[in-house]
Design an enzyme around this catalytic site. Sequence first.
Site, PDB file in Angstrom:
ATOM      1  N   HIS A 153       0.824  -1.201   0.000  1.00  0.00           N
ATOM      2  CA  HIS A 153       0.000   0.000   0.000  1.00  0.00           C
ATOM      3  C   HIS A 153       0.866   1.263   0.000  1.00  0.00           C
ATOM      4  O   HIS A 153       0.588   2.216  -0.727  1.00  0.00           O
ATOM      5  CB  HIS A 153      -0.915   0.014   1.236  1.00  0.00           C
ATOM      6  N   HIS A 202       1.661  -3.763   9.202  1.00  0.00           N
ATOM      7  CA  HIS A 202       3.017  -3.620   8.664  1.00  0.00           C
ATOM      8  C   HIS A 202       3.972  -3.156   9.742  1.00  0.00           C
ATOM      9  O   HIS A 202       3.598  -2.409  10.656  1.00  0.00           O
ATOM     10  CB  HIS A 202       3.058  -2.605   7.512  1.00  0.00           C
TER      11      HIS A 202
END
Length: 241
Positions: A153, A202
Amino acid sequence: MPDRPLRTLFDALRRNVEIGVLVLLALAILAVWALAELTDEVLEGATRNLDRDLLLALRVPGDLSDPLGPPWLEEMGRDFTALGGTGVIAGVTLLAAGFFLVRRSLGSMLYLLAATGGGIALSSIGKEVFDRPRPDLVPHGALVYTASFPSGHSMMAAVAYLTLGVLIARVLPERRQKAYVLTVAILLTLIVGVSRVYLGVHWPTDVAAGWLAGAGWAVACLLVARLLARRGHIEPEVCEA
Protein backbone atom coordinates in the site's frame (compact mmCIF):
# COMPACT_ATOMS: atom_id res chain seq x y z
CA MET A 1 11.68 38.17 -0.53
CA PRO A 2 12.90 35.18 1.54
CA ASP A 3 12.02 32.63 -1.12
CA ARG A 4 13.77 34.49 -3.95
CA PRO A 5 17.08 32.53 -3.70
CA LEU A 6 15.11 29.26 -3.87
CA ARG A 7 13.16 30.47 -6.89
CA THR A 8 16.39 31.57 -8.55
CA LEU A 9 17.83 28.09 -8.01
CA PHE A 10 14.73 26.40 -9.50
CA ASP A 11 14.76 28.77 -12.48
CA ALA A 12 18.44 28.01 -13.08
CA LEU A 13 17.79 24.27 -12.96
CA ARG A 14 14.98 24.59 -15.49
CA ARG A 15 17.09 26.66 -17.85
CA ASN A 16 20.08 24.34 -17.60
CA VAL A 17 18.65 20.99 -18.62
CA GLU A 18 21.89 19.12 -18.02
CA ILE A 19 22.16 20.25 -14.40
CA GLY A 20 18.50 19.44 -13.80
CA VAL A 21 18.97 15.92 -15.17
CA LEU A 22 22.00 15.39 -12.95
CA VAL A 23 20.08 16.53 -9.87
CA LEU A 24 17.22 14.15 -10.63
CA LEU A 25 19.66 11.33 -11.29
CA ALA A 26 21.39 12.00 -7.96
CA LEU A 27 18.05 11.93 -6.12
CA ALA A 28 17.08 8.63 -7.75
CA ILE A 29 20.45 7.09 -6.85
CA LEU A 30 20.14 8.36 -3.27
CA ALA A 31 16.71 6.74 -2.90
CA VAL A 32 18.00 3.43 -4.28
CA TRP A 33 21.02 3.52 -1.97
CA ALA A 34 18.86 4.28 1.09
CA LEU A 35 16.48 1.47 0.13
CA ALA A 36 19.38 -0.97 -0.26
CA GLU A 37 20.79 -0.01 3.14
CA LEU A 38 17.41 -0.37 4.82
CA THR A 39 16.78 -3.73 3.15
CA ASP A 40 20.16 -4.99 4.35
CA GLU A 41 19.39 -3.90 7.92
CA VAL A 42 15.99 -5.60 7.81
CA LEU A 43 17.41 -8.87 6.46
CA GLU A 44 20.04 -8.89 9.20
CA GLY A 45 17.39 -8.31 11.89
CA ALA A 46 18.97 -5.04 13.03
CA THR A 47 15.64 -3.20 12.91
CA ARG A 48 13.68 -5.74 14.95
CA ASN A 49 13.66 -3.77 18.20
CA LEU A 50 12.89 -0.47 16.49
CA ASP A 51 10.01 -2.02 14.56
CA ARG A 52 8.64 -3.58 17.72
CA ASP A 53 8.88 -0.41 19.81
CA LEU A 54 7.23 1.81 17.19
CA LEU A 55 4.43 -0.67 16.56
CA LEU A 56 3.67 -1.08 20.28
CA ALA A 57 3.82 2.70 20.81
CA LEU A 58 0.61 2.97 18.78
CA ARG A 59 -1.26 0.56 21.08
CA VAL A 60 -3.00 1.13 24.40
CA PRO A 61 -0.69 -0.06 27.22
CA GLY A 62 -2.02 -3.31 28.64
CA ASP A 63 -4.34 -3.96 25.68
CA LEU A 64 -2.45 -4.61 22.47
CA SER A 65 -5.69 -5.26 20.60
CA ASP A 66 -6.69 -1.60 20.97
CA PRO A 67 -4.96 1.08 18.85
CA LEU A 68 -4.44 4.47 20.46
CA GLY A 69 -7.32 6.89 20.16
CA PRO A 70 -11.12 6.62 19.99
CA PRO A 71 -12.90 4.03 17.81
CA TRP A 72 -13.59 6.59 15.08
CA LEU A 73 -9.84 7.12 14.63
CA GLU A 74 -9.32 3.41 13.91
CA GLU A 75 -12.17 3.53 11.40
CA MET A 76 -10.56 6.59 9.81
CA GLY A 77 -7.32 4.63 9.61
CA ARG A 78 -9.10 2.03 7.49
CA ASP A 79 -10.43 4.79 5.25
CA PHE A 80 -6.94 6.22 4.81
CA THR A 81 -5.36 2.83 4.17
CA ALA A 82 -7.87 2.21 1.38
CA LEU A 83 -6.27 5.11 -0.52
CA GLY A 84 -3.34 2.76 -1.19
CA GLY A 85 -5.51 -0.15 -2.31
CA THR A 86 -5.40 -1.52 -5.84
CA GLY A 87 -8.92 -0.39 -6.73
CA VAL A 88 -8.44 3.19 -5.56
CA ILE A 89 -4.99 3.47 -7.14
CA ALA A 90 -6.31 2.15 -10.45
CA GLY A 91 -9.22 4.58 -10.36
CA VAL A 92 -7.04 7.59 -9.55
CA THR A 93 -4.59 6.62 -12.29
CA LEU A 94 -7.36 6.38 -14.88
CA LEU A 95 -8.77 9.74 -13.79
CA ALA A 96 -5.33 11.31 -14.15
CA ALA A 97 -4.97 9.67 -17.56
CA GLY A 98 -8.26 11.32 -18.49
CA PHE A 99 -6.72 14.68 -17.54
CA PHE A 100 -4.08 14.24 -20.24
CA LEU A 101 -6.62 12.83 -22.66
CA VAL A 102 -8.78 15.96 -22.51
CA ARG A 103 -5.58 17.96 -23.06
CA ARG A 104 -5.10 15.87 -26.24
CA SER A 105 -1.72 14.71 -24.99
CA LEU A 106 -1.78 11.04 -25.91
CA GLY A 107 1.95 10.58 -25.36
CA SER A 108 1.78 11.90 -21.80
CA MET A 109 -1.27 9.76 -21.08
CA LEU A 110 0.40 6.57 -22.27
CA TYR A 111 3.59 7.39 -20.39
CA LEU A 112 1.63 8.04 -17.18
CA LEU A 113 -0.12 4.67 -17.46
CA ALA A 114 3.14 2.85 -18.19
CA ALA A 115 5.04 4.59 -15.38
CA THR A 116 2.37 3.94 -12.75
CA GLY A 117 1.69 0.39 -13.88
CA GLY A 118 5.40 -0.43 -13.94
CA GLY A 119 5.87 0.79 -10.39
CA ILE A 120 2.93 -1.24 -9.09
CA ALA A 121 4.29 -4.35 -10.80
CA LEU A 122 7.67 -3.69 -9.16
CA SER A 123 5.96 -3.56 -5.76
CA SER A 124 4.40 -6.99 -6.30
CA ILE A 125 7.73 -8.46 -7.35
CA GLY A 126 9.43 -7.06 -4.24
CA LYS A 127 6.93 -8.77 -1.96
CA GLU A 128 7.53 -12.12 -3.63
CA VAL A 129 11.31 -11.76 -3.40
CA PHE A 130 11.59 -10.86 0.30
CA ASP A 131 8.52 -12.73 1.65
CA ARG A 132 8.75 -11.11 5.12
CA PRO A 133 6.09 -12.25 7.62
CA ARG A 134 3.48 -9.79 8.79
CA PRO A 135 3.65 -8.40 12.35
CA ASP A 136 2.29 -10.88 14.88
CA LEU A 137 2.51 -8.69 17.99
CA VAL A 138 -0.94 -7.13 17.59
CA PRO A 139 -4.21 -8.04 15.90
CA HIS A 140 -4.50 -6.80 12.34
CA GLY A 141 -6.95 -3.98 11.79
CA ALA A 142 -7.33 -4.72 8.08
CA LEU A 143 -7.44 -7.78 5.86
CA VAL A 144 -4.00 -8.91 4.64
CA TYR A 145 -3.04 -11.80 2.39
CA THR A 146 0.44 -11.00 1.02
CA ALA A 147 3.96 -10.69 2.42
CA SER A 148 5.01 -7.69 4.50
CA PHE A 149 8.15 -6.18 2.91
CA PRO A 150 7.95 -3.70 1.32
CA SER A 151 4.54 -2.33 2.22
CA GLY A 152 2.49 -2.70 -0.95
CA HIS A 153 0.00 0.00 0.00
CA SER A 154 2.78 2.43 0.91
CA MET A 155 4.77 1.74 -2.23
CA MET A 156 1.74 1.81 -4.53
CA ALA A 157 0.64 5.08 -2.95
CA ALA A 158 4.11 6.56 -3.39
CA VAL A 159 4.41 5.23 -6.94
CA ALA A 160 0.96 6.37 -8.00
CA TYR A 161 0.49 9.66 -6.15
CA LEU A 162 4.07 10.91 -6.42
CA THR A 163 4.41 9.84 -10.06
CA LEU A 164 1.05 11.35 -10.95
CA GLY A 165 1.96 14.43 -8.95
CA VAL A 166 5.25 15.11 -10.68
CA LEU A 167 3.86 14.37 -14.15
CA ILE A 168 0.82 16.63 -13.66
CA ALA A 169 2.79 19.39 -11.91
CA ARG A 170 5.22 19.65 -14.79
CA VAL A 171 2.44 20.75 -17.19
CA LEU A 172 0.82 23.27 -14.84
CA PRO A 173 1.79 26.92 -15.47
CA GLU A 174 1.97 28.40 -11.96
CA ARG A 175 4.30 27.56 -9.07
CA ARG A 176 1.39 27.57 -6.65
CA GLN A 177 -0.43 24.99 -8.73
CA LYS A 178 2.65 22.81 -8.94
CA ALA A 179 3.27 23.14 -5.19
CA TYR A 180 -0.34 22.27 -4.38
CA VAL A 181 -0.37 19.12 -6.51
CA LEU A 182 2.96 17.90 -5.13
CA THR A 183 1.94 18.66 -1.54
CA VAL A 184 -1.29 16.68 -1.93
CA ALA A 185 0.64 13.77 -3.46
CA ILE A 186 3.13 13.72 -0.57
CA LEU A 187 0.41 13.97 2.10
CA LEU A 188 -1.57 11.10 0.57
CA THR A 189 1.56 8.96 0.45
CA LEU A 190 2.40 9.69 4.10
CA ILE A 191 -1.15 9.10 5.32
CA VAL A 192 -1.38 5.69 3.68
CA GLY A 193 1.94 4.54 5.15
CA VAL A 194 1.18 5.71 8.69
CA SER A 195 -2.24 4.03 8.58
CA ARG A 196 -0.62 0.68 7.77
CA VAL A 197 1.48 0.78 10.93
CA TYR A 198 -1.42 2.14 13.00
CA LEU A 199 -3.59 -0.80 11.94
CA GLY A 200 -0.80 -3.24 12.83
CA VAL A 201 -0.53 -4.82 9.40
CA HIS A 202 3.02 -3.62 8.66
CA TRP A 203 6.29 -3.05 10.44
CA PRO A 204 7.47 0.58 10.23
CA THR A 205 10.46 -0.45 8.11
CA ASP A 206 8.06 -2.05 5.60
CA VAL A 207 6.45 1.34 5.16
CA ALA A 208 9.79 3.18 4.98
CA ALA A 209 10.94 0.78 2.25
CA GLY A 210 7.73 1.37 0.31
CA TRP A 211 8.16 5.13 0.56
CA LEU A 212 11.79 5.00 -0.59
CA ALA A 213 11.05 2.68 -3.50
CA GLY A 214 8.06 4.73 -4.60
CA ALA A 215 9.89 8.04 -4.29
CA GLY A 216 12.85 6.70 -6.25
CA TRP A 217 10.52 5.45 -8.96
CA ALA A 218 8.73 8.81 -9.16
CA VAL A 219 12.01 10.71 -9.52
CA ALA A 220 13.19 8.26 -12.20
CA CYS A 221 9.89 8.74 -14.04
CA LEU A 222 10.31 12.52 -13.93
CA LEU A 223 13.85 12.14 -15.27
CA VAL A 224 12.65 9.99 -18.17
CA ALA A 225 9.76 12.41 -18.77
CA ARG A 226 12.21 15.28 -19.21
CA LEU A 227 14.23 13.26 -21.69
CA LEU A 228 11.10 12.21 -23.63
CA ALA A 229 9.89 15.82 -23.69
CA ARG A 230 13.16 16.94 -25.25
CA ARG A 231 12.50 14.48 -28.08
CA GLY A 232 8.92 15.64 -28.50
CA HIS A 233 7.26 12.39 -27.36
CA ILE A 234 5.36 13.98 -24.46
CA GLU A 235 4.37 17.48 -23.40
CA PRO A 236 7.25 19.81 -22.46
CA GLU A 237 7.39 21.16 -18.93
CA VAL A 238 5.52 24.44 -18.48
CA CYS A 239 7.35 27.12 -16.49
CA GLU A 240 5.86 30.24 -14.93
CA ALA A 241 6.79 33.35 -16.87
